[in-house]
Each structure stands twice: as C-alpha cells, then as structure tokens.
Scaffold this motif. Structure first.
Motif, PDB file in Angstrom:
ATOM      1  N   UNK A  40      40.260  38.513  36.475  1.00 37.37           N
ATOM      2  CA  UNK A  40      40.300  37.231  35.772  1.00 37.37           C
ATOM      3  C   UNK A  40      39.018  36.938  35.001  1.00 37.37           C
ATOM      4  N   UNK A  41      37.964  37.735  35.208  1.00 36.25           N
ATOM      5  CA  UNK A  41      36.674  37.472  34.567  1.00 36.25           C
ATOM      6  C   UNK A  41      36.707  37.750  33.073  1.00 36.25           C
ATOM      7  N   UNK A  42      37.469  38.737  32.656  1.00 37.39           N
ATOM      8  CA  UNK A  42      37.533  39.101  31.227  1.00 37.39           C
ATOM      9  C   UNK A  42      38.970  39.489  30.875  1.00 37.39           C
ATOM     10  N   UNK A  43      39.871  38.503  30.850  1.00 39.64           N
ATOM     11  CA  UNK A  43      41.283  38.846  30.616  1.00 39.64           C
ATOM     12  C   UNK A  43      41.535  39.522  29.274  1.00 39.64           C
ATOM     13  N   UNK A  69      52.973  44.033  37.528  1.00 41.90           N
ATOM     14  CA  UNK A  69      52.278  43.065  36.668  1.00 41.90           C
ATOM     15  C   UNK A  69      51.051  43.726  36.047  1.00 41.90           C
ATOM     16  N   UNK A  70      50.931  43.662  34.731  1.00 41.80           N
ATOM     17  CA  UNK A  70      49.757  44.270  34.086  1.00 41.80           C
ATOM     18  C   UNK A  70      48.429  43.752  34.630  1.00 41.80           C
ATOM     19  N   UNK A  71      48.339  42.483  34.989  1.00 42.08           N
ATOM     20  CA  UNK A  71      47.074  41.956  35.519  1.00 42.08           C
ATOM     21  C   UNK A  71      46.716  42.636  36.838  1.00 42.08           C
ATOM     22  N   UNK A  72      47.704  42.988  37.637  1.00 49.16           N
ATOM     23  CA  UNK A  72      47.438  43.691  38.884  1.00 49.16           C
ATOM     24  C   UNK A  72      47.005  45.132  38.612  1.00 49.16           C
TER      25      UNK A  72
END
Length: 100
Positions: A40-43, A69-72
């Motif tokens: 989450x620091x640099x999405x 999920x791409x974020x994961x």
C-alpha cells in the motif's frame, strides 16, 4: 578471530511488513536494518509492475500470494524482494569482515 553472523526476521504488516536484519559480532548486535514490503506504500509502482508482467509471471505471483488479487501478488513480490535484500546484506556483512 571474531565470529560474524546475522539474523533475518519477519516484521508484522503494521510497521510496513517485510524483514528486520540484525548483524552480530560474537553474539553482540552491531547493527540492524529494515527491509519493508508494504504493497500500500506505493500503489502506482505496483500497477506499473503488474502491467509489465507477462501472463505466466502473473500466474506465478498469484500462486506465491495464494490469491487472485493483483495487490496481493504485488505484496508477495515485495516480500520476496525484501527478504532477498536482507539476506544479501547479511551475507555481505560476513564476507566484508573476512577480508579485513
């Protein structure tokens, strides 16, 4: 001759996740470093990273994250990179001392 060692331990997600490296000489801590892995620091970096991946690379990182999920997947990549960086610095600590 002094004995140089290091320890890498995982950090909780709250302070930024990743790993904490501790450097020791004869069992006494001589220094440390933090290798964060916070997706989450640099999405925007995560979005760019994801867009550059080939399909087989996306599948690999989904498997590493045990998620679709791409974020994961980005988080799994960051954790792997942080761990590799911490190990490399720990090894460098030992090898630099052997050359003195």
């Amino acid at each position: 001759m002094p004995k140089y060692t290091y320890r890498v331990s995982s950090r909780t997600a709250e302070p930024g996740g990743g790993y904490h490296l501790r450097l020791y000489m004869d069992g006494v801590e001589m220094g440390s470093g933090v290798y964060p892995a916070d997706p989450d620091a640099a999405p925007e970096e995560g979005i760019d990273w994801w867009n550059r991946l080939a399909e087989h690379e996306r599948a690999h990182w989904f498997a590493q994250a045990n998620s679709t999920r791409p974020v994961d997947a980005w988080g799994a990549f960051l954790r792997e990179q942080a761990h590799a960086d911490a190990l490399a610095e720990g090894w460098a600590w030992i090898t630099r001392r052997g050359k003195q």
